[in-house]
Design a protein around this motif. Structure first.
Motif, PDB file in Angstrom:
ATOM      1  N   ALA A  50      56.232  36.517  43.780  1.00  0.00           N
ATOM      2  CA  ALA A  50      55.873  37.534  44.770  1.00  0.00           C
ATOM      3  C   ALA A  50      55.574  38.873  44.103  1.00  0.00           C
ATOM      4  O   ALA A  50      54.652  39.590  44.516  1.00  0.00           O
ATOM      5  CB  ALA A  50      56.991  37.698  45.793  1.00  0.00           C
ATOM      6  N   ARG A  51      56.333  39.223  43.075  1.00  0.00           N
ATOM      7  CA  ARG A  51      56.106  40.485  42.363  1.00  0.00           C
ATOM      8  C   ARG A  51      54.717  40.509  41.739  1.00  0.00           C
ATOM      9  O   ARG A  51      53.982  41.495  41.865  1.00  0.00           O
ATOM     10  CB  ARG A  51      57.180  40.666  41.298  1.00  0.00           C
ATOM     11  CG  ARG A  51      57.020  41.890  40.395  1.00  0.00           C
ATOM     12  CD  ARG A  51      58.225  41.998  39.484  1.00  0.00           C
ATOM     13  NE  ARG A  51      58.104  43.069  38.510  1.00  0.00           N
ATOM     14  CZ  ARG A  51      57.612  42.914  37.290  1.00  0.00           C
ATOM     15  NH1 ARG A  51      57.176  41.726  36.904  1.00  0.00           N
ATOM     16  NH2 ARG A  51      57.550  43.949  36.452  1.00  0.00           N
ATOM     17  N   VAL A  52      54.353  39.430  41.085  1.00  0.00           N
ATOM     18  CA  VAL A  52      53.028  39.359  40.461  1.00  0.00           C
ATOM     19  C   VAL A  52      51.933  39.433  41.522  1.00  0.00           C
ATOM     20  O   VAL A  52      50.954  40.185  41.388  1.00  0.00           O
ATOM     21  CB  VAL A  52      52.902  38.060  39.633  1.00  0.00           C
ATOM     22  CG1 VAL A  52      51.470  37.875  39.132  1.00  0.00           C
ATOM     23  CG2 VAL A  52      53.870  38.089  38.454  1.00  0.00           C
ATOM     24  N   GLN A  53      52.091  38.669  42.593  1.00  0.00           N
ATOM     25  CA  GLN A  53      51.084  38.682  43.663  1.00  0.00           C
ATOM     26  C   GLN A  53      50.967  40.054  44.304  1.00  0.00           C
ATOM     27  O   GLN A  53      49.862  40.508  44.616  1.00  0.00           O
ATOM     28  CB  GLN A  53      51.443  37.637  44.719  1.00  0.00           C
ATOM     29  CG  GLN A  53      51.255  36.208  44.275  1.00  0.00           C
ATOM     30  CD  GLN A  53      51.614  35.220  45.366  1.00  0.00           C
ATOM     31  OE1 GLN A  53      52.421  35.507  46.257  1.00  0.00           O
ATOM     32  NE2 GLN A  53      51.022  34.032  45.316  1.00  0.00           N
ATOM     33  N   SER A  54      52.093  40.727  44.512  1.00  0.00           N
ATOM     34  CA  SER A  54      52.075  42.035  45.164  1.00  0.00           C
ATOM     35  C   SER A  54      51.317  43.054  44.329  1.00  0.00           C
ATOM     36  O   SER A  54      50.500  43.825  44.857  1.00  0.00           O
ATOM     37  CB  SER A  54      53.506  42.519  45.415  1.00  0.00           C
ATOM     38  OG  SER A  54      54.145  41.706  46.373  1.00  0.00           O
ATOM     39  N   VAL A  55      51.583  43.079  43.034  1.00  0.00           N
ATOM     40  CA  VAL A  55      50.908  44.047  42.166  1.00  0.00           C
ATOM     41  C   VAL A  55      49.404  43.796  42.168  1.00  0.00           C
ATOM     42  O   VAL A  55      48.604  44.729  42.314  1.00  0.00           O
ATOM     43  CB  VAL A  55      51.474  43.976  40.733  1.00  0.00           C
ATOM     44  CG1 VAL A  55      50.672  44.874  39.800  1.00  0.00           C
ATOM     45  CG2 VAL A  55      52.945  44.388  40.720  1.00  0.00           C
ATOM     46  N   SER A 227      55.055  37.754  49.144  1.00  0.00           N
ATOM     47  CA  SER A 227      54.310  38.999  48.972  1.00  0.00           C
ATOM     48  C   SER A 227      53.600  39.412  50.255  1.00  0.00           C
ATOM     49  O   SER A 227      52.630  38.771  50.685  1.00  0.00           O
ATOM     50  CB  SER A 227      53.284  38.845  47.843  1.00  0.00           C
ATOM     51  OG  SER A 227      52.421  39.962  47.806  1.00  0.00           O
ATOM     52  N   LEU A 228      54.075  40.502  50.867  1.00  0.00           N
ATOM     53  CA  LEU A 228      53.367  41.043  52.030  1.00  0.00           C
ATOM     54  C   LEU A 228      51.980  41.533  51.629  1.00  0.00           C
ATOM     55  O   LEU A 228      51.019  41.413  52.397  1.00  0.00           O
ATOM     56  CB  LEU A 228      54.163  42.202  52.638  1.00  0.00           C
ATOM     57  CG  LEU A 228      55.489  41.863  53.314  1.00  0.00           C
ATOM     58  CD1 LEU A 228      56.131  43.138  53.856  1.00  0.00           C
ATOM     59  CD2 LEU A 228      55.294  40.856  54.439  1.00  0.00           C
ATOM     60  N   GLU A 229      51.884  42.102  50.425  1.00  0.00           N
ATOM     61  CA  GLU A 229      50.583  42.593  49.955  1.00  0.00           C
ATOM     62  C   GLU A 229      49.567  41.458  49.865  1.00  0.00           C
ATOM     63  O   GLU A 229      48.386  41.649  50.196  1.00  0.00           O
ATOM     64  CB  GLU A 229      50.736  43.264  48.587  1.00  0.00           C
ATOM     65  CG  GLU A 229      51.525  44.569  48.614  1.00  0.00           C
ATOM     66  CD  GLU A 229      52.994  44.371  48.281  1.00  0.00           C
ATOM     67  OE1 GLU A 229      53.583  45.280  47.696  1.00  0.00           O
ATOM     68  OE2 GLU A 229      53.548  43.295  48.612  1.00  0.00           O
ATOM     69  N   GLN A 230      50.014  40.280  49.423  1.00  0.00           N
ATOM     70  CA  GLN A 230      49.096  39.146  49.344  1.00  0.00           C
ATOM     71  C   GLN A 230      48.669  38.700  50.733  1.00  0.00           C
ATOM     72  O   GLN A 230      47.491  38.379  50.962  1.00  0.00           O
ATOM     73  CB  GLN A 230      49.768  37.980  48.616  1.00  0.00           C
ATOM     74  CG  GLN A 230      48.838  36.785  48.392  1.00  0.00           C
ATOM     75  CD  GLN A 230      47.676  37.119  47.484  1.00  0.00           C
ATOM     76  OE1 GLN A 230      47.877  37.525  46.345  1.00  0.00           O
ATOM     77  NE2 GLN A 230      46.465  36.967  47.985  1.00  0.00           N
ATOM     78  N   LEU A 231      49.600  38.683  51.686  1.00  0.00           N
ATOM     79  CA  LEU A 231      49.240  38.324  53.060  1.00  0.00           C
ATOM     80  C   LEU A 231      48.253  39.325  53.643  1.00  0.00           C
ATOM     81  O   LEU A 231      47.326  38.949  54.367  1.00  0.00           O
ATOM     82  CB  LEU A 231      50.499  38.254  53.930  1.00  0.00           C
ATOM     83  CG  LEU A 231      51.477  37.118  53.620  1.00  0.00           C
ATOM     84  CD1 LEU A 231      52.687  37.201  54.545  1.00  0.00           C
ATOM     85  CD2 LEU A 231      50.805  35.763  53.734  1.00  0.00           C
ATOM     86  N   ILE A 232      48.428  40.599  53.329  1.00  0.00           N
ATOM     87  CA  ILE A 232      47.490  41.620  53.803  1.00  0.00           C
ATOM     88  C   ILE A 232      46.124  41.418  53.167  1.00  0.00           C
ATOM     89  O   ILE A 232      45.083  41.490  53.837  1.00  0.00           O
ATOM     90  CB  ILE A 232      48.033  43.034  53.512  1.00  0.00           C
ATOM     91  CG1 ILE A 232      49.253  43.317  54.398  1.00  0.00           C
ATOM     92  CG2 ILE A 232      46.957  44.092  53.739  1.00  0.00           C
ATOM     93  CD1 ILE A 232      49.990  44.590  54.035  1.00  0.00           C
ATOM     94  N   ALA A 233      46.104  41.159  51.862  1.00  0.00           N
ATOM     95  CA  ALA A 233      44.830  40.933  51.173  1.00  0.00           C
ATOM     96  C   ALA A 233      44.109  39.712  51.747  1.00  0.00           C
ATOM     97  O   ALA A 233      42.876  39.713  51.880  1.00  0.00           O
ATOM     98  CB  ALA A 233      45.066  40.753  49.678  1.00  0.00           C
ATOM     99  N   ASP A 234      44.868  38.693  52.101  1.00  0.00           N
ATOM    100  CA  ASP A 234      44.271  37.480  52.665  1.00  0.00           C
ATOM    101  C   ASP A 234      43.690  37.720  54.052  1.00  0.00           C
ATOM    102  O   ASP A 234      42.861  36.933  54.515  1.00  0.00           O
ATOM    103  CB  ASP A 234      45.313  36.360  52.736  1.00  0.00           C
ATOM    104  CG  ASP A 234      45.717  35.846  51.365  1.00  0.00           C
ATOM    105  OD1 ASP A 234      44.981  36.095  50.387  1.00  0.00           O
ATOM    106  OD2 ASP A 234      46.786  35.211  51.258  1.00  0.00           O
TER     107      ASP A 234
END
Length: 348
Positions: A50-55, A227-234
């Motif tokens: 999740a850390r890697v995906q978020s960054v 990763s919330l950031e990954q869900l947002i990017a998706d």
């Protein structure tokens, strides 16, 4: 700040679909402690991923991309000795800011914390971090034909210090009052922070880092593992559409926060659903591995092969069987006469 000026009117009556989403989040939170207690090994793996995906994902939303994926992983891991480009420096800065809140104890929200996160984000670049904007800015969309369209007008540079201070104060007051659901209060804070747009650059990234921490501060720690950031990017089209829909009339205090809050609550709910799926898959894999171990120790012939186990336990993959045998070998309860498909195993 505008959302908290009129928060009673804005969220006094929560739409039914948003109530269902908050209920999903609360159920997920209830299971979170159970997963943390029972699956520490899995959670360590999920947190790393999740850390890697978020960054990567949060940076990519702002056009910050390191094309070489292995190079990006090295930067996030901190093993890259030099940073070659502005994008690499910003990727490392996002890692620094995210780790500041995840690794260290949570600091109470204040304007100083917001500024410090921005400073960490840009500290490896030549840009000035940790300072509020000094000139008015616009949030624009770049259209396919190269033209630009204004999405909304943020707060003026002159008014930004006041609005930011008021936003932080109002949010903390509402959290202490504990009248409205903390998920919705966090969503309102993020909405107002993005409309205030206090920095020349990095507003979205700072807001997303704070989102993780503010949710964790009230017990929603799922962003550590999904990763919330990954869900947002998706779902970036929906993300920007929801923000745009909820900014109309913001300066007059007449905006509708529900398009954004619906998206925000839905994203957190989806993260808990994914968390439960991944935890459940791990339990299922663990259960199958235990079945293999019991069969080997209690039912299998003294000498056996993987094919024998496959026949006795249909539906269990060879990978799971090998993992179970590796566990038993490490415990010195079985031994193998070789490797590969033709190897035989002996129970000790």
């Amino acid at each position: 700040m505008r959302s908290f000026d009129a928060q009673t009117r804005l969220i006094a009556t929560v739409p039914g679909d948003v109530v269902r989403l908050t209920s999903t989040v609360d159920r997920g939170q209830g299971q979170e402690a159970l997963h943390v207690a029972q699956l520490p090994g899995l959670l360590e793996q999920l947190a790393f991923r999740a850390r890697v995906q978020s960054v990567k994902a949060s940076s990519a939303l702002e056009g910050v991309v390191v094309p070489d994926d292995r190079r990006a992983d090295r930067i996030i891991a901190g093993s890259a000795t030099t940073l070659r480009t502005r994008d690499e420096s910003e990727l490392a800065g996002y890692r620094d800011a995210l780790d500041y809140l995840w690794v260290d104890d949570w600091r109470p929200l204040n304007v100083g914390l917001v500024l410090h996160l921005h400073r960490l984000l840009l500290q490896r670049t030549t840009a000035t971090g940790g300072a509020l904007k000094t000139s008015d800015n616009l949030v624009v969309d770049r259209l396919p034909d190269g033209t630009r369209r204004v999405r909304f007008h943020p707060v003026s540079a002159q008014a930004t210090p006041y609005f930011l201070d008021e936003l932080v104060g109002r949010f903390r007051d509402e959290r202490e009052r504990d009248v409205h659901h903390p998920l919705l209060l966090t969503g309102l804070f993020v909405l107002d922070l993005l409309v205030i747009h206090p920095f020349d650059d990095g507003n979205g990234r700072v807001a997303r880092i704070l989102t993780n921490a503010l949710l964790a501060d009230v017990g929603y720690g799922v962003a550590r593992y999904v990763s919330l950031e990954q869900l947002i990017a998706d779902t970036s089209t929906d993300y920007y559409a929801a923000l745009l829909a909820s900014t109309h009339g913001w300066h007059e205090g007449e905006h509708d926060p529900w398009p954004w809050l619906r998206y925000f609550a839905g994203t957190v709910a989806r993260s808990y659903e994914l968390f439960a799926q991944r935890a459940g898959s791990s339990r299922e894999a663990g259960g199958k591995r235990d079945r293999v171990k019991r069969y080997v120790l209690e039912q299998a012939p003294t000498t056996f092969s993987i094919a024998d186990i496959r026949t006795a336990l249909p539906g269990i993959s060879d990978g799971t069987i090998r993992n179970a045998l590796d566990d038993l070998r490490a415990e010195e309860r079985v031994a193998s006469d070789g490797t590969g498909r033709s190897a035989t195993w002996t129970r000790r």
